[in-house]
Enzyme design. Structure first.
Site, PDB file in Angstrom:
ATOM      1  N   HIS A 195       0.247  -3.602  -5.606  1.00 33.60           N
ATOM      2  CA  HIS A 195      -0.818  -2.596  -5.703  1.00 33.60           C
ATOM      3  C   HIS A 195      -0.315  -1.164  -5.882  1.00 33.60           C
ATOM      4  CE1 HIS A 195       0.241  -2.411  -1.421  1.00 33.60           C
ATOM      5  NE2 HIS A 195      -0.118  -1.160  -1.503  1.00 33.60           N
TER       6      HIS A 195
HETATM    7  C1  UD1 Z   1      -3.877   2.812  -0.162  1.00 37.42           C
HETATM    8  C2  UD1 Z   1      -2.682   3.637   0.363  1.00 37.42           C
HETATM    9  C3  UD1 Z   1      -1.404   2.821   0.204  1.00 37.42           C
HETATM   10  C4  UD1 Z   1      -1.536   1.469   0.852  1.00 37.42           C
HETATM   11  C5  UD1 Z   1      -2.752   0.765   0.266  1.00 37.42           C
HETATM   12  C6  UD1 Z   1      -2.968  -0.592   0.876  1.00 37.42           C
HETATM   13  C7  UD1 Z   1      -2.787   6.070   0.104  1.00 37.42           C
HETATM   14  C8  UD1 Z   1      -2.310   7.227  -0.679  1.00 37.42           C
HETATM   15  N1  UD1 Z   1      -2.511   4.868  -0.394  1.00 37.42           N
HETATM   16  O1  UD1 Z   1      -3.682   2.626  -1.550  1.00 37.42           O
HETATM   17  O2  UD1 Z   1      -0.344   3.526   0.839  1.00 37.42           O
HETATM   18  O3  UD1 Z   1      -0.374   0.717   0.625  1.00 37.42           O
HETATM   19  O4  UD1 Z   1      -3.913   1.583   0.515  1.00 37.42           O
HETATM   20  O5  UD1 Z   1      -4.089  -1.210   0.343  1.00 37.42           O
HETATM   21  O6  UD1 Z   1      -3.389   6.263   1.144  1.00 37.42           O
HETATM   22  N2  UD1 Z   1     -11.020   0.114  -3.530  1.00 37.42           N
HETATM   23  C9  UD1 Z   1     -11.975  -0.861  -3.386  1.00 37.42           C
HETATM   24  N3  UD1 Z   1     -12.302  -1.246  -2.116  1.00 37.42           N
HETATM   25  C10 UD1 Z   1     -11.744  -0.703  -1.012  1.00 37.42           C
HETATM   26  C11 UD1 Z   1     -10.781   0.293  -1.178  1.00 37.42           C
HETATM   27  C12 UD1 Z   1     -10.417   0.691  -2.422  1.00 37.42           C
HETATM   28  O7  UD1 Z   1     -12.501  -1.382  -4.360  1.00 37.42           O
HETATM   29  O8  UD1 Z   1     -12.111  -1.117   0.105  1.00 37.42           O
HETATM   30  C13 UD1 Z   1     -10.621   0.506  -4.895  1.00 37.42           C
HETATM   31  C14 UD1 Z   1     -11.204   1.801  -5.368  1.00 37.42           C
HETATM   32  O9  UD1 Z   1     -11.541   1.640  -6.697  1.00 37.42           O
HETATM   33  C15 UD1 Z   1     -10.056   2.787  -5.262  1.00 37.42           C
HETATM   34  C16 UD1 Z   1      -8.835   1.879  -5.436  1.00 37.42           C
HETATM   35  O10 UD1 Z   1      -9.216   0.614  -4.918  1.00 37.42           O
HETATM   36  O11 UD1 Z   1     -10.158   3.773  -6.214  1.00 37.42           O
HETATM   37  C17 UD1 Z   1      -7.619   2.357  -4.714  1.00 37.42           C
HETATM   38  O12 UD1 Z   1      -7.903   2.608  -3.340  1.00 37.42           O
HETATM   39  P1  UD1 Z   1      -7.158   3.807  -2.540  1.00 37.42           P
HETATM   40  O13 UD1 Z   1      -7.540   3.769  -1.114  1.00 37.42           O
HETATM   41  O14 UD1 Z   1      -7.332   5.072  -3.315  1.00 37.42           O
HETATM   42  O15 UD1 Z   1      -5.643   3.484  -2.689  1.00 37.42           O
HETATM   43  P2  UD1 Z   1      -4.852   2.122  -2.501  1.00 37.42           P
HETATM   44  O16 UD1 Z   1      -4.248   1.787  -3.797  1.00 37.42           O
HETATM   45  O17 UD1 Z   1      -5.678   1.085  -1.815  1.00 37.42           O
END
Ligand code: UD1
Length: 359
Positions: A195
């Protein structure tokens, strides 16, 4: 009252172990959920599996660009702290929620604890590296998981009196549950979890990784629970065809993931936590990363780093399919730090400063 801050998936395993220790030591705490992750499989499932207490407050920030997400957490958490004045803000890991809560507490002169302090990839392009450095430099109690992380803090000039080398609550949680998770008898398979933006937000890299998985499919079944970010990017880059022979799932909960990890012949990942957990469980791990923040997994564990290259990923992942797996060989100090009692050591440190901070 300690506020224990959680927001994203990797926080909850650590919070589970720390909560158990706080309860055992009668430390007064509440969980504050930022809402950085919100899908059932990225969030609530862990509260159910670990029996975590319901968050006192849910800040409901959701997804967004880094600045916006961090700012929303800060704005809402600051308001909460103005009213409630917690005696300590306890942060874990390196996600945006970690740094945002720490910054608010620092400006309000609320003591801050940071579990997983001192971890460094030395790659400032990783958002987590920025979060780690900022959080460490405003924290009052720093809890590194390894001697290397402790020495990173020393080298950055952080006051040694603030640093307590305790080990890793995430490993506490793994050891707490691992024997309750059943073994499976099945054919060889490769478990994949990816991811990191550096891998999945870059079309060429993501395509190369998926091509490597497609090639590996001739040698073993591929199980791939898809992180929402990864699924989104695969669809956006129109790469779904490369997954036609791969078993893709929605994200899975902790118990199921640990079951598949425990019984995998090899795991391919870019996650920090999985590099550690596989080394503890003696499962070969291929990390698609240029650097690792957890050097001990490469030096003494079962982890190898590979760059984004079809042949290199293929070679590293097929080796354990046809050879006896490597075994971890941790030195005594790392064995002790990974003994399942890190959270209790944290609780003991806090009990010792209880009078000073009115916890
Ligand atoms: C975040 C953390 C990363 C961690 C990862 C574990 C930061 C900078 N990054 O990254 O260190 O390893 O979590 O998962 O804090 N989304 C969903 N559902 C959710 C959450 C997110 O669909 O419940 C989607 C959204 O489209 C979002 C994307 O996933 O834009 C990324 O989510 P985000 O929390 O921005 O970063 P992660 O890649 O999950």
């Amino acid at each position: 009252m300690i506020y224990l801050i959680g927001g994203a998936r990797p926080n909850f395993m650590k919070i589970a172990a720390i909560s158990r220790a706080f309860e055992k030591y009668d430390i007064n705490y509440e969980i504050i959920h930022t809402g950085q992750h919100y899908d059932y499989n990225m969030d609530k499932i862990f509260f159910e599996e670990f029996g975590l207490k319901k968050p006192l407050v849910h800040l409901e920030v959701g997804s967004g660009p880094h600045g916006e997400q961090t700012a929303k957490i800060m704005e809402r958490f600051e308001r909460l702290c103005f009213d409630a004045r917690p005696s300590m803000v306890f942060t874990v890991g390196d996600v945006n929620s970690t740094m945002a809560a720490a910054l608010v507490a620092a400006k309000m002169h609320i003591p801050i604890a940071h579990q997983e302090a001192g971890m460094r990839s030395h790659d400032m392009k990783m958002p987590e590296e920025v979060n780690r450095i900022v959080t460490d430099h405003v924290s009052d109690f720093l809890f590194p998981i390894s001697p290397k992380d402790q020495s990173n803090l020393h080298m950055e000039g952080i006051d040694r009196d603030k640093i307590y080398l305790v080990g890793d609550p995430m490993i506490d949680n793994l050891l707490y549950y691992i024997d309750k998770i059943p073994d499976m008898t099945c054919e060889k398979y490769i478990l994949v979890e990816l991811h990191r933006p550096a891998n999945v937000d870059d079309k060429d890299k993501l395509k190369t990784i998926l091509q490597a998985l497609d090639k590996l499919r001739d040698h073993a079944q591929i199980l791939f629970p898809l992180h929402p970010r990864t699924r989104k990017m695969i669809e956006e880059f129109e790469l779904t065809d490369l997954l036609k022979n791969v078993e893709c799932w929605d994200p899975i909960g902790y118990f199921e993931f640990i079951k598949y990890m425990k019984n995998a012949t090899v795991v391919i990942t870019d996650s920090d936590g999985i590099q550690q957990e596989t080394s503890i469980l003696n499962i070969p791990c291929v990390s698609i990363r240029d650097t690792t923040n957890i050097g001990y997994t490469v030096k003494y564990g079962t982890n190898v780093l590979v760059e984004v290259n079809i042949n290199k990923i293929f070679a590293a992942a097929t080796y354990p399919l046809y050879h006896d797996p490597f075994k971890s060989n941790f030195p005594k100090q790392l064995k002790k730090l990974n003994d399942g009692n890190a959270s209790e050591r944290i609780a003991e440190v806090l009990i010792n400063v209880k009078k000073k901070f009115f916890i």
